[in-house]
Write an enzyme that holds these catalytic residues in place. Sequence first.
Site, PDB file in Angstrom:
ATOM      1  CB  CYS A  29     -50.591 -24.325  59.279  1.00 27.97           C
ATOM      2  SG  CYS A  29     -50.480 -26.075  59.659  1.00 27.97           S
ATOM      3  CD  GLU A  72     -51.711 -18.126  58.199  1.00 25.56           C
ATOM      4  OE1 GLU A  72     -50.693 -17.611  57.697  1.00 25.56           O
ATOM      5  OE2 GLU A  72     -51.758 -19.330  58.496  1.00 25.56           O
ATOM      6  CD  GLU A 116     -47.643 -29.452  53.506  1.00 23.26           C
ATOM      7  OE1 GLU A 116     -48.713 -28.813  53.591  1.00 23.26           O
ATOM      8  OE2 GLU A 116     -47.546 -30.503  52.853  1.00 23.26           O
ATOM      9  CE  LYS A 130     -33.592 -21.483  58.253  1.00 19.50           C
ATOM     10  NZ  LYS A 130     -34.138 -20.952  59.521  1.00 19.50           N
TER      11      LYS A 130
END
Length: 468
Positions: free
Chosen positions: A275, A371, A241, A168
């Site tokens: 990331c 972040e 992750e 997905k």
Amino acid sequence: MQSFKMLVGGTLVDGANSMDVINPATEEVLATCPRADTKQLDQAVAAAKAAFPAWSNTSIADRQRALNKMADKIEAHAADLSRLLTQEQGKPLDNAAAEIEGTVAWFRHFAAQDLEATVIEETEERRIEGQHRPLGVVAAITPWNFPIILMAFKIPPALLAGNTVVLKPAPTTPLSTLMFAELVHDLVPPGVLNVITDANDLGSALTAHPDVKKISFTGSTATGKKVMESAASGLKRFSLELGGNDACIVLDDVDPQTIAPTVFQHAFQNSGQVCIAIKRVYAPTSIYDELCDALGELARQAIVGDGLEQGTQFGPVQNKMQFEKVQGFLDDAEENGTIVAGGDVPEGPGYFIPPTIVRDIKDGTKLVDDEQFGPVLPIIEYSDAEDALAAANASPYGLGGSIWSNDIDRAYELASRMDSGTVWINNHTELSPGVPFAGAKQSGFGIELAAEGLAEFTQLHVVHVPLR
Ligand code: NAD
């Protein structure tokens, strides 16, 4: 307009509903794509479950062959895939092409692996061996920053190990994944690979599904925690992750002019939506001004635009929600630091934010501690490298990090004490399929890539064999 279908049980199908996908460079509708409902999700999981016994009994050579055929198919359609990826994700066309090329390499890498049993002990009396058995149905969930290559972190090892998959993608970048599904759908038996698309509403039903045995998730830390909760009821295997706030610690022996272009690239590629991008730079007082100026100059020269236009170096932020979020970081930069370059968001259309360099900012501010996942980079001044390392390690995140120095021994010593899954010296963001990738602390759980990542798609099965 190109049409897109999901892949369920070997058949390309429409969604129960549909949804628009927006080109972030123009804010226009790029395509309408399927949107699954829970019934279709159940059908996809049921198809994967039904396909598992036969697929898990195929030879590894058959599965290697299937992965190589997928690689060939992706490679043969690289130009179309790259263009679609740029249109839905925003990245410049040559970066999209590099993502597709990497995807091919990732598939081929796993196609060359095997899962031979390992001999744990062998004496005249007995042999103990470790076999690697597949787990069953894997739910693979990907984010919107690298939709195709992050899929390739999951699908090749999952299939090679003999699992079946329900994949997905993220709702704002489903198209390249749907195109991949169409390209490869007849290269494996029906149900082995299923692809469904949603409007951010089926993730929890998929991860909580009792017939899903392993969840391979890439996305934000907040969602990762929800995935971990869903996994608990069935004690499912999972790998997460997640987000990062990678620190780049520059030592005082480097020439700022020399390192600035590389640091800039590792911070701003994919418009900071990586990331493992450099998300904060710690620079010593002796070269602080010079480094800020050099990075500022690069930001001023950067060419930002539609990824399809020749010469574009940085595309838009991928979606409206992220665009608004990054503007919140710009507000914080204005309040708590000095913007050296960038900072002005142009009138639309398009979710464009120019590369922005922020100095005179400290730990404890939103831009440094959180972040940003966008093109706004804080540069923090330090006087003692130990303080910079302590600040880098104080983050709840621990994905990557880097030390920059001409003295490799000194850099290595600091790198060894960085609390992150990966540390680079004089580099950042470099990954390859044969090198394990893991997040420390709240950046992840488990490992992807390499033999360690492949093992996470298997159950270790220890067999004791008497020899006399
Ligand atoms: P996200 O967590 O919002 O979404 C990721 C995926 O999870 C999407 O497919 C989404 O539809 C799905 N999802 C949403 N709710 C869910 C739920 N309750 N259960 C299961 N799945 C659900 O993340 P995003 O905004 O798409 O991606 C950006 C984030 O991903 C950043 O934090 C970035 O650092 C992180 N990221 C991490 C890595 C890594 O390898 N560590 C790589 C890329 C991106």
